[in-house]
Design an enzyme around this catalytic site. Structure first.
Site, PDB file in Angstrom:
ATOM      1  N   HIS A   1       8.692 -32.920 -23.208  1.00 54.73           N
ATOM      2  CA  HIS A   1       8.069 -34.011 -22.108  1.00 54.73           C
ATOM      3  C   HIS A   1       6.845 -33.494 -21.613  1.00 54.73           C
ATOM      4  CE1 HIS A   1      12.426 -35.187 -21.838  1.00 54.73           C
ATOM      5  NE2 HIS A   1      12.964 -33.827 -22.642  1.00 54.73           N
TER       6      HIS A   1
ATOM      7  N   GLU B   1       1.167 -10.106 -17.043  1.00 55.41           N
ATOM      8  CA  GLU B   1       0.327  -9.475 -15.933  1.00 55.41           C
ATOM      9  C   GLU B   1      -0.148  -8.551 -16.841  1.00 55.41           C
ATOM     10  OE1 GLU B   1       3.896  -7.352 -13.684  1.00 55.41           O
ATOM     11  OE2 GLU B   1       5.334  -8.430 -15.774  1.00 55.41           O
TER      12      GLU B   1
ATOM     13  N   CYS C   1       1.212  -1.299  -0.005  1.00 55.67           N
ATOM     14  CA  CYS C   1       0.489   0.215   0.089  1.00 55.67           C
ATOM     15  C   CYS C   1       0.642   0.850   0.042  1.00 55.67           C
ATOM     16  CB  CYS C   1      -0.912  -0.659   1.453  1.00 55.67           C
ATOM     17  SG  CYS C   1      -1.882  -1.731   1.146  1.00 55.67           S
TER      18      CYS C   1
ATOM     19  N   ASN D   1      -0.123   0.075   5.650  1.00 54.52           N
ATOM     20  CA  ASN D   1       0.605  -1.342   4.873  1.00 54.52           C
ATOM     21  C   ASN D   1       1.415  -2.227   5.941  1.00 54.52           C
ATOM     22  OD1 ASN D   1       1.697  -2.360   2.652  1.00 54.52           O
ATOM     23  ND2 ASN D   1       4.034  -0.844   2.723  1.00 54.52           N
TER      24      ASN D   1
ATOM     25  N   GLU E   1      10.539 -14.227 -18.742  1.00 57.98           N
ATOM     26  CA  GLU E   1      10.283 -12.899 -18.404  1.00 57.98           C
ATOM     27  C   GLU E   1       8.777 -12.524 -19.081  1.00 57.98           C
ATOM     28  OE1 GLU E   1      10.472 -10.729 -16.674  1.00 57.98           O
ATOM     29  OE2 GLU E   1      10.409  -8.941 -17.187  1.00 57.98           O
TER      30      GLU E   1
END
Ligand code: AGP
Length: 606
Positions: free
Chosen positions: A502, A486, A2, A98, A479
């Site tokens: 696999h 995201e 926060c 927070n 990444e």
């Protein structure tokens, strides 16, 4: 997670608070609120959603003492009741918080047994009710007694209806900084909220409590003893927080990478000897030569940078290097032999899991090299040495320029260790030359934005993706997948290309495109086979290759070429391609981008 802001002074704290919260809104944006004194009466105004909703509620309000908060929900859904500031039942105490109080259930049960009636689902309300219970006229004392019973992590700022000119703050395992002004004082979870008012700050340490008025800051330790406070000066620039000509901070920061990578390498080359000077690394050559093992701890994007570094350091310097997920590592009993060097990577320098891992490593005697983008952050202060990224504030929640700057600094570190061992001066000079060319090569990648956007348009509707790569392209694929997850909310998997057969190849189909990161000369032929395996299962294939790569255009559906560089540095250029792809897909899907749902910029809770 926060954002916390407090002010005691003579100006209108409501205006200052809104401006301060705006600068740290990336820390959490589920709801926002502010505690003020109006005609000496304590009031709290709150709003769900973005800060602009709170701005509408407090338009025209004024108060010289305020606390204000932007929330990333941990305990309790996103509702107005659970928005901070949270008050006690008698509305005498207002708290912003927070962190996470780990023993809040037992404390709440005890208070309920005493007849206290709770009105929220938050752990924070326990703090407000405890302070109200302990209050006998001295707010500082009430806070000191109350926080002594708390376990977990907290950074709090507290107002009481009887003290319109005072704010009391405290912290444990969560950052809190006091900004010292003239006739005014500030408090924040992040220096970015106050640096444009004052550079003179006091970092509140774990277990300390501070009493703040307009003219005074008094600091007390956990034994309630008044202690001297050390005023430090914030050195980083008051950065431009505007988006400029960009629609999103994320795109602005993607484009800043030409300059930010230059900043990361600036004045760190020792060209005559093909090596590196890391001014903030307080280890002598013989101490660096004594390093026999390196442990890297990080989370998220920083973890992926650490994975690239492990390949770099082992290949260039021949030092065994292992990468650990901070949130896992902190529960291990780590083996730290003589000669173990730890590298903690954290853009914010506040990630709770990484800080906990660092503290455990220090307890075992490891030397900690921090890699961080925020001067004065917890990591910067607790590491034995801290190498700064110099990337400037990264506002977009998804990390972009920090990642490529981490890769630059880690490449320089690996080169330095290699030159201390087996790498020749000539080879070192060649490596430095290749690093020096990276910023301009990023500019060339950015010039491919239109092509990448066109490809994004063709694939924006797919709900599933595979990103695959080998060697340096394996962490690059992790990444790349994280970016798409995201900001575009697409189910993207990053995978070692050799692992596809696999099991995961069972998922490859015409509804699941394969993004093959082929910019690795040593393993190119092998990844090409994986592209063909995916294609044979009707998956659309997008290949990222070095310029001039032959034959790929007849195999992959899409080909994105990046400038040639050595394999060790390819992750930097490939990252920019994948950042752009994720951005354009997210934009086409109408996603939030700068402040993705459920996320926050700095994960300061476990
Ligand atoms: C990256 O895009 C994410 N925002 C997240 O994974 C981030 O890298 C992670 O939380 C670590 O943050 P840090 O670098 O500040 O420690």
């Amino acid at each position: 997670m926060c954002g916390i802001f407090g002010y005691v002074g003579t100006k209108n704290g409501v205006t200052l608070a809104l401006e301060g919260l705006r600068r740290i809104e990336y820390r959490g944006y589920d709801s926002a609120g502010i505690g003020v004194f109006e005609k000496n009466k304590l009031h709290c105004y709150r709003a769900v959603g973005k800060l602009e909703n709170l701005e509408k509620v407090v338009q025209g309000k004024s108060s010289t003492t305020v606390i204000a908060h932007t929330r990333w929900a941990t305990h309790g859904t996103v509702t107005i009741e659970n928005a901070h500031p949270i008050m006690d039942s008698s509305k005498a105490v207002a708290v912003i918080h927070n962190g996470i109080i780990e023993n809040f259930q037992e404390l709440r049960a005890e208070l309920e047994r005493e007849g206290v009636v709770f009105s929220t689902q938050t752990d924070t309300e326990v703090i407000a009710q405890l302070i109200a219970k302990c209050y006998e006229g001295d707010l500082l004392k009430a806070v000191q007694v109350a926080v002594a019973t708390l376990k977990g992590a907290y950074a709090i700022a507290v107002l009481h209806k009887d003290h319109p000119d005072m704010c009391v703050v405290a912290c444990l395992n969560t950052p809190l900084v006091i900004g010292v002004g003239i006739g005014e004082n500030f408090v924040a979870s992040d220096p970015n909220a106050i640096i444009h008012h004052t550079r003179e700050v006091i970092y509140v340490n774990d277990g300390e409590v501070a009493k703040i008025t307009a003219d005074k800051v008094e600091l007390f330790d956990s034994a309630f003893v008044k202690i001297p406070h050390k005023i430090e000066t914030l050195l980083h620039n008051v950065e431009d927080f505007s988006k400029g000509a960009y629609e999103h901070y994320t795109m602005k920061e993607i484009h800043e990478q030409v300059q930010s990578t230059k900043n990361a390498m600036y004045a760190r080359f020792f060209e005559d000897y093909g090596t590196v000077v890391l001014e903030d690394l307080h280890l002598k050559p013989d101490e660096l030569l004594a390093v026999e093992r390196i442990v890297i701890v990080a989370c998220g994007t920083s973890l992926h940078a650490g994975m690239v570094a492990s390949y770099l350091i082992e290949e260039l310097a021949g030092i065994p290097t292992e990468v650990e997920i901070s949130s896992e590592f902190r529960y291990k009993n780590p083996i730290v032999q003589k000669g173990t060097l730890a590298i903690a990577i954290s853009q914010s320098g506040e990630t709770a899991d990484t800080i906990a891992a660092v503290r455990e490593l220090k307890a075992k005697g490891a030397y900690i090299v921090g890699l961080c983008n925020v001067v004065g952050s917890t990591l910067a202060r607790e590491a034995s040495s801290c190498l700064f990224l110099r990337a400037g504030p990264e506002i977009g929640v998804c990390s972009t320029k920090a990642f490529t700057s981490q890769l630059v600094v880690l490449s320089l570190f690996a080169l330095m260790m290699a030159r201390l061992r087996y790498m020749s001066k000539v080879d070192g000079q060649k490596f430095l030359k290749d690093i020096a060319e990276i910023p301009e090569k990023i500019a060339l990648v950015l010039e491919k934005s239109h092509q990448i956007e066109a490809i994004a348009k063709k694939y924006a509707a797919y709900e599933n993706f595979f990103f695959i790569g080998r060697r340096y392209m394996y962490p690059s694929s992790l990444e790349a997948a994280l970016k798409l997850k995201e900001i575009a909310y697409v189910n993207a998997n990053g995978y070692a290309a050799g692992e596809l057969k696999h099991g995961p190849i069972a998922l490859i189909s015409e509804t699941c495109p394969t993004f093959a990161l082929c910019a690795d000369a040593l393993t190119y032929d092998k990844v090409l086979s994986n592209v063909m395996e995916a294609k044979a299962r009707h998956s659309k294939t997008i290949a990222v290759v070095y310029e001039g790569t032959k034959g790929i255009k007849s195999i992959a559906n899409e080909v994105i070429e990046i400038p040639n560089t050595r394999d060790e540095l390819a992750p930097i250029l490939v990252a920019v391609v994948c950042q752009l792809f994720a951005y354009y897909v997210a934009r086409l899907r109408g996603a939030e981008i700068d402040q993705p749902k459920n996320l926050a910029k700095s994960v300061t809770v476990e």
